[in-house]
Design a protein around this motif. Structure first.
Motif, PDB file in Angstrom:
ATOM      1  N   LEU A 172      39.064  28.496  32.977  1.00  9.78           N
ATOM      2  CA  LEU A 172      38.426  29.256  34.049  1.00  9.78           C
ATOM      3  C   LEU A 172      37.029  29.686  33.615  1.00  9.78           C
ATOM      4  O   LEU A 172      36.755  29.852  32.432  1.00  9.78           O
ATOM      5  N   ILE A 173      36.140  29.874  34.577  1.00 10.87           N
ATOM      6  CA  ILE A 173      34.806  30.355  34.234  1.00 10.87           C
ATOM      7  C   ILE A 173      34.854  31.813  33.796  1.00 10.87           C
ATOM      8  O   ILE A 173      34.014  32.261  33.028  1.00 10.87           O
ATOM      9  N   ALA A 225      36.676  37.742  37.984  1.00  6.01           N
ATOM     10  CA  ALA A 225      36.152  36.943  39.096  1.00  6.01           C
ATOM     11  C   ALA A 225      36.246  37.723  40.407  1.00  6.01           C
ATOM     12  O   ALA A 225      35.294  37.741  41.195  1.00  6.01           O
ATOM     13  N   TRP A 226      37.377  38.372  40.640  1.00  2.00           N
ATOM     14  CA  TRP A 226      37.516  39.161  41.860  1.00  2.00           C
ATOM     15  C   TRP A 226      36.603  40.381  41.834  1.00  2.00           C
ATOM     16  O   TRP A 226      36.056  40.782  42.865  1.00  2.00           O
ATOM     17  N   PHE A 227      36.407  40.981  40.656  1.00  2.00           N
ATOM     18  CA  PHE A 227      35.490  42.109  40.544  1.00  2.00           C
ATOM     19  C   PHE A 227      34.068  41.680  40.895  1.00  2.00           C
ATOM     20  O   PHE A 227      33.379  42.361  41.657  1.00  2.00           O
ATOM     21  N   VAL A 228      33.627  40.554  40.349  1.00  2.00           N
ATOM     22  CA  VAL A 228      32.285  40.045  40.635  1.00  2.00           C
ATOM     23  C   VAL A 228      32.148  39.712  42.118  1.00  2.00           C
ATOM     24  O   VAL A 228      31.138  40.041  42.755  1.00  2.00           O
ATOM     25  N   ALA A 229      33.166  39.064  42.687  1.00  2.00           N
ATOM     26  CA  ALA A 229      33.106  38.705  44.104  1.00  2.00           C
ATOM     27  C   ALA A 229      33.045  39.954  44.977  1.00  2.00           C
ATOM     28  O   ALA A 229      32.230  40.027  45.911  1.00  2.00           O
ATOM     29  N   PHE A 273      27.692  34.258  49.740  1.00  2.00           N
ATOM     30  CA  PHE A 273      27.972  32.914  49.223  1.00  2.00           C
ATOM     31  C   PHE A 273      28.307  32.962  47.732  1.00  2.00           C
ATOM     32  O   PHE A 273      29.211  32.270  47.269  1.00  2.00           O
ATOM     33  N   GLY A 274      27.593  33.790  46.970  1.00  2.00           N
ATOM     34  CA  GLY A 274      27.836  33.889  45.531  1.00  2.00           C
ATOM     35  C   GLY A 274      29.234  34.399  45.212  1.00  2.00           C
ATOM     36  O   GLY A 274      29.905  33.891  44.312  1.00  2.00           O
ATOM     37  N   GLY A 275      29.685  35.416  45.938  1.00  2.00           N
ATOM     38  CA  GLY A 275      31.041  35.923  45.724  1.00  2.00           C
ATOM     39  C   GLY A 275      32.089  34.886  46.046  1.00  2.00           C
ATOM     40  O   GLY A 275      33.071  34.714  45.315  1.00  2.00           O
ATOM     41  N   TRP A 276      31.871  34.171  47.135  1.00  2.00           N
ATOM     42  CA  TRP A 276      32.798  33.101  47.504  1.00  2.00           C
ATOM     43  C   TRP A 276      32.775  31.989  46.460  1.00  2.00           C
ATOM     44  O   TRP A 276      33.826  31.426  46.112  1.00  2.00           O
ATOM     45  N   ALA A 277      31.602  31.648  45.934  1.00  2.00           N
ATOM     46  CA  ALA A 277      31.472  30.553  44.977  1.00  2.00           C
ATOM     47  C   ALA A 277      32.201  30.860  43.667  1.00  2.00           C
ATOM     48  O   ALA A 277      32.800  29.963  43.065  1.00  2.00           O
ATOM     49  N   VAL A 278      32.160  32.112  43.221  1.00  2.00           N
ATOM     50  CA  VAL A 278      32.855  32.483  41.985  1.00  2.00           C
ATOM     51  C   VAL A 278      34.358  32.271  42.138  1.00  2.00           C
ATOM     52  O   VAL A 278      35.009  31.661  41.274  1.00  2.00           O
ATOM     53  N   ILE A 279      34.924  32.740  43.249  1.00  2.00           N
ATOM     54  CA  ILE A 279      36.360  32.583  43.480  1.00  2.00           C
ATOM     55  C   ILE A 279      36.714  31.109  43.653  1.00  2.00           C
ATOM     56  O   ILE A 279      37.707  30.617  43.092  1.00  2.00           O
TER      57      ILE A 279
END
Length: 145
Positions: A40-41, A47-51, A21-27
Motif C-alpha cells: 500500500l502507498i 489514507a482515510w485521514f488524508v482523504a 480529486f486528491g482525496g479520492w485518488a489516495v483511496i
C-alpha cells in the motif's frame, strides 16, 4: 467585490476541486494496490485521514467562496489559513520535484499564483473588503424607548 478577490475565490474553488480529486485518488490508489497484492502507498487509517483532510479543506474552500459576498470577517481568516496550506503544499511539491531531478514548472506556476492569492486576501484589498459590512436591506427602524 474587487476583481482581485474574485481571482482569489476562483483559485480557492480550483484548489477545492483538486482536493476532492486528491482525496479520492489516495483511496483509489490504495485500493488498487491492495487488489493487485502490492504494498500500500500508506496504511488504510492514514489514507482515510488524508482523504478526509483533503475533503474537509475542499469543503472549507467552497464555503468561503460561496459566503465571501456576505463579508464575514471569519471568511477572510479561513481563506488565509486554507490558502496558506495549499501554498505550502505547492512549495513542498516543487521541492519534491526538484529533489527528484525533474523540476515541475506547472507546480512552480501554481505556487506563484497561490502566493499572489494569499498576498491579496491577507493584504489591504482583502482587509478593506471584509471589514466593510453591507447595508441591510428590508430592515425596519426601531424607535428607542
Amino acid at each position: 467585490m474587487p476583481g482581485a478577490l474574485i481571482f482569489v475565490l476562483v483559485v480557492a474553488a480550483g484548489h477545492a476541486v483538486g482536493c476532492v480529486f486528491g482525496g479520492w485518488a489516495v483511496i483509489a490508489e490504495n485500493r488498487n494496490k491492495q487488489d493487485h497484492g502490492q504494498d500500500l502507498i500508506m496504511s488504510w487509517g492514514l489514507a482515510w485521514f488524508v482523504a478526509l483532510l483533503c475533503w474537509g479543506l475542499a469543503a472549507m474552500l467552497i464555503a468561503c467562496a460561496v459566503l465571501a459576498h456576505r463579508r464575514h470577517s471569519w471568511v477572510r481568516v479561513v481563506l488565509i489559513v486554507c490558502m496558506g496550506l495549499v501554498t505550502l503544499a505547492m512549495l513542498f511539491a516543487l521541492l519534491g520535484s526538484l529533489a527528484g531531478g525533474a523540476p515541475n514548472l506547472g507546480v512552480l506556476l501554481i505556487a506563484v499564483v497561490d502566493g499572489a492569492a494569499l498576498w491579496t486576501v491577507s493584504g489591504g484589498s482583502g482587509r478593506s473588503y471584509f471589514a466593510a459590512r453591507p447595508a441591510v436591506t428590508g430592515a425596519r427602524e426601531v424607535d428607542a424607548p
